[in-house]
Design a protein around this motif. Structure first.
Motif, PDB file in Angstrom:
ATOM      1  N   GLY A  11       0.705  -1.190  -0.028  1.00 32.15           N
ATOM      2  CA  GLY A  11      -0.137  -0.016   0.135  1.00 32.15           C
ATOM      3  C   GLY A  11       0.899   1.289   0.060  1.00 32.15           C
ATOM      4  O   GLY A  11       1.636   1.317  -0.951  1.00 32.15           O
ATOM      5  N   ASP A  12       0.628   2.166   1.080  1.00 31.08           N
ATOM      6  CA  ASP A  12       1.620   3.292   1.026  1.00 31.08           C
ATOM      7  C   ASP A  12       2.663   3.095   1.976  1.00 31.08           C
ATOM      8  O   ASP A  12       3.178   4.340   2.442  1.00 31.08           O
ATOM      9  CB  ASP A  12       0.712   4.600   1.357  1.00 31.08           C
ATOM     10  CG  ASP A  12      -0.288   4.302   2.576  1.00 31.08           C
ATOM     11  OD1 ASP A  12      -0.321   3.169   3.043  1.00 31.08           O
ATOM     12  OD2 ASP A  12      -0.854   5.108   3.001  1.00 31.08           O
ATOM     13  N   VAL A  13       2.970   2.030   2.626  1.00 31.11           N
ATOM     14  CA  VAL A  13       4.162   1.948   3.741  1.00 31.11           C
ATOM     15  C   VAL A  13       5.247   0.883   3.116  1.00 31.11           C
ATOM     16  O   VAL A  13       4.854  -0.140   2.283  1.00 31.11           O
ATOM     17  CB  VAL A  13       3.711   1.521   4.825  1.00 31.11           C
ATOM     18  CG1 VAL A  13       3.248   2.724   5.753  1.00 31.11           C
ATOM     19  CG2 VAL A  13       2.650   0.389   5.117  1.00 31.11           C
ATOM     20  N   ALA A  14       6.273   0.734   3.958  1.00 29.49           N
ATOM     21  CA  ALA A  14       7.422  -0.309   3.439  1.00 29.49           C
ATOM     22  C   ALA A  14       7.370  -1.049   4.733  1.00 29.49           C
ATOM     23  O   ALA A  14       7.709  -0.369   5.672  1.00 29.49           O
ATOM     24  CB  ALA A  14       8.553   0.052   3.004  1.00 29.49           C
ATOM     25  N   MET A  15       7.002  -2.348   4.643  1.00 29.51           N
ATOM     26  CA  MET A  15       7.098  -3.013   5.927  1.00 29.51           C
ATOM     27  C   MET A  15       8.282  -3.948   5.999  1.00 29.51           C
ATOM     28  O   MET A  15       8.624  -4.863   5.159  1.00 29.51           O
ATOM     29  CB  MET A  15       5.660  -4.230   5.965  1.00 29.51           C
ATOM     30  CG  MET A  15       4.506  -3.436   6.151  1.00 29.51           C
ATOM     31  SD  MET A  15       3.112  -4.505   5.884  1.00 29.51           S
ATOM     32  CE  MET A  15       3.222  -5.342   7.324  1.00 29.51           C
ATOM     33  N   PRO A  16       9.137  -3.976   7.189  1.00 29.80           N
ATOM     34  CA  PRO A  16      10.003  -5.042   7.348  1.00 29.80           C
ATOM     35  C   PRO A  16       9.464  -6.512   6.958  1.00 29.80           C
ATOM     36  O   PRO A  16       8.697  -6.873   7.772  1.00 29.80           O
ATOM     37  CB  PRO A  16      10.534  -4.761   8.715  1.00 29.80           C
ATOM     38  CG  PRO A  16      10.114  -3.454   9.001  1.00 29.80           C
ATOM     39  CD  PRO A  16       8.805  -3.206   8.294  1.00 29.80           C
ATOM     40  N   ALA A  17      10.252  -7.136   6.222  1.00 29.48           N
ATOM     41  CA  ALA A  17       9.700  -8.574   5.691  1.00 29.48           C
ATOM     42  C   ALA A  17       9.330  -9.555   6.986  1.00 29.48           C
ATOM     43  O   ALA A  17       8.563 -10.434   6.851  1.00 29.48           O
ATOM     44  CB  ALA A  17      10.714  -9.245   4.604  1.00 29.48           C
ATOM     45  N   ILE A  18       9.962  -9.333   8.217  1.00 27.12           N
ATOM     46  CA  ILE A  18       9.674 -10.168   9.078  1.00 27.12           C
ATOM     47  C   ILE A  18       9.447  -9.434  10.482  1.00 27.12           C
ATOM     48  O   ILE A  18      10.197  -8.368  10.570  1.00 27.12           O
ATOM     49  CB  ILE A  18      10.817 -11.294   9.385  1.00 27.12           C
ATOM     50  CG1 ILE A  18      10.456 -12.287  10.389  1.00 27.12           C
ATOM     51  CG2 ILE A  18      12.038 -10.433   9.744  1.00 27.12           C
ATOM     52  CD1 ILE A  18      11.397 -13.361  10.595  1.00 27.12           C
ATOM     53  N   GLY A  19       8.476  -9.918  11.203  1.00 31.58           N
ATOM     54  CA  GLY A  19       8.362  -9.108  12.586  1.00 31.58           C
ATOM     55  C   GLY A  19       8.170 -10.238  13.793  1.00 31.58           C
ATOM     56  O   GLY A  19       7.957 -11.258  13.424  1.00 31.58           O
ATOM     57  N   LEU A  20       8.150  -9.606  15.063  1.00 32.04           N
ATOM     58  CA  LEU A  20       7.898 -10.534  16.030  1.00 32.04           C
ATOM     59  C   LEU A  20       6.518 -10.564  16.310  1.00 32.04           C
ATOM     60  O   LEU A  20       5.648  -9.642  16.667  1.00 32.04           O
ATOM     61  CB  LEU A  20       8.596 -10.081  17.238  1.00 32.04           C
ATOM     62  CG  LEU A  20       8.221 -10.904  18.581  1.00 32.04           C
ATOM     63  CD1 LEU A  20       8.679 -12.127  18.573  1.00 32.04           C
ATOM     64  CD2 LEU A  20       8.826 -10.124  19.973  1.00 32.04           C
TER      65      LEU A  20
END
Ligand SMILES: NC(=O)c1ccc[n+]([C@@H]2O[C@H](COP(=O)([O-])OP(=O)(O)OC[C@H]3O[C@@H](n4cnc5c(N)ncnc54)[C@H](OP(=O)(O)O)[C@@H]3O)[C@@H](O)[C@H]2O)c1
Length: 279
Positions: A11-20
């Motif tokens: 969408g309109d953000v960049a998300m780190p590919a892995i999260g906790l």
């Protein structure tokens, strides 16, 4: 030194590919795990109002002391707060517990037939317009309902967080999310630990010097899917992040896709008013 974590544009953000993931990190357990994860190099934490641990996640974020823009924080609005007004108030409470002025991503946790989706999407857009979240998204929305939510939203849908692991095909949802410019975020990405005993994943892992869990998480990010494994073990916290120094071949990817089965779904709390995609 961990390899840097790639972003997945969503969408309109960049998300780190892995999260906790933090579901079931209860009674204070989320605080040290969040703190340790951020120390190890994680830059993305997933929580929800209904997990009852936003306060502990907030304490972990504060203890880690990273600049606010260095950590991607997601929370989810529980279905009791989908009415105009209630939703906004509940998000303000989440922010207080998390000790942040804004989250990066705010999701509707499960679809619900009432109130009308238009009302809830308007309230979700309102909290984004007011700066309480950078981006908005969905969780557990089948593809037709995801498209409807997108059509009712001025802001783009960043992600649809859904159950996704080797035993559950999400072919349709992944393709439809891509078509609306959203990502998929995989919940229960390790099939709640079941992947550890999977012979195919063990064999592929041996070829790369990796565990079945690492192979599974790699299979997800290599598809452009965001993944949020949960662990309460410091050892597995590091293990789950160590997936950016190898790649799976097309044949290995296909062998993992072939593990999907009709009864592979683990969490089925979808309201009877809706139906899952067939595959
Ligand atoms: N949106 C939704 O409706 C929804 C629903 C469910 C979950 N979620 C999110 O997704 C996150 C992850 O899902 P989940 O917690 O259900 O399941 P999961 O991440 O697939 O699995 C967690 C389980 O696997 C074990 N584990 C962790 N790393 C491992 C590894 N490398 N190898 C083998 N086993 C490993 C953990 O045990 P230890 O703790 O002992 O390491 C735990 O029992 C949640 O925490 C939550 O943030 C969202």
């Amino acid at each position: 030194m961990p390899h840097s974590i790639p972003d997945i544009r969503s969408g309109d953000v960049a998300m780190p590919a892995i999260g906790l993931g933090t579901w079931q990190l209860e009674n204070g357990a989320a605080q040290p795990m969040v703190e340790k994860a951020l120390e190890l190099g994680y830059r993305h934490v997933d929580t929800a109002q209904i997990y009852g641990n936003e306060q502990d996640v907030g304490a972990g974020l504060a203890a880690a002391g990273l600049p606010r823009d260095q950590v991607f924080v997601t929370t989810k609005v529980w279905i009791d707060h989908f009415r105009e007004g209630d939703l906004q108030r509940s998000v303000e409470e989440s922010l207080k517990k998390l000790r942040v002025p804004q989250v990066d991503l705010l999701l509707l946790h499960w679809p619900k037939p009432q109130p009308p989706l238009a009302e809830t999407m308007a309230a979700l857009n309102d909290v984004r317009d007011r700066g309480l979240t950078r981006a908005i998204g969905l969780s557990n929305f089948p593809s037709a309902l995801m498209a409807k939510a997108a059509s009712l939203s001025a802001a783009p849908i960043a992600t649809n967080q859904i159950e996704y692991h080797p035993y559950l095909s999400q072919k349709t949802l992944i393709a439809k999310a891509k078509a609306i410019g959203a990502s998929i975020t995989a919940w229960s990405p390790l099939a709640q630990g079941k992947v550890a005993d999977e012979p195919v994943l063990i064999e592929i892992g041996q070829a790369h010097g990796k565990t079945p869990g690492q192979v599974t998480l790699r299979w997800q990010v290599q598809q452009g899917v965001v993944t949020i494994p949960k662990t309460s073990s410091e050892k597995r916290l590091a293990e789950n992040l160590d997936i950016f120094d190898f790649a799976l071949s097309d044949e290995e990817m296909a062998r993992i896709h072939a593990l999907a089965r009709p009864d592979g779904r683990l969490g089925n709390w979808l309201d009877k008013a809706f139906a899952w995609d067939a595959e």
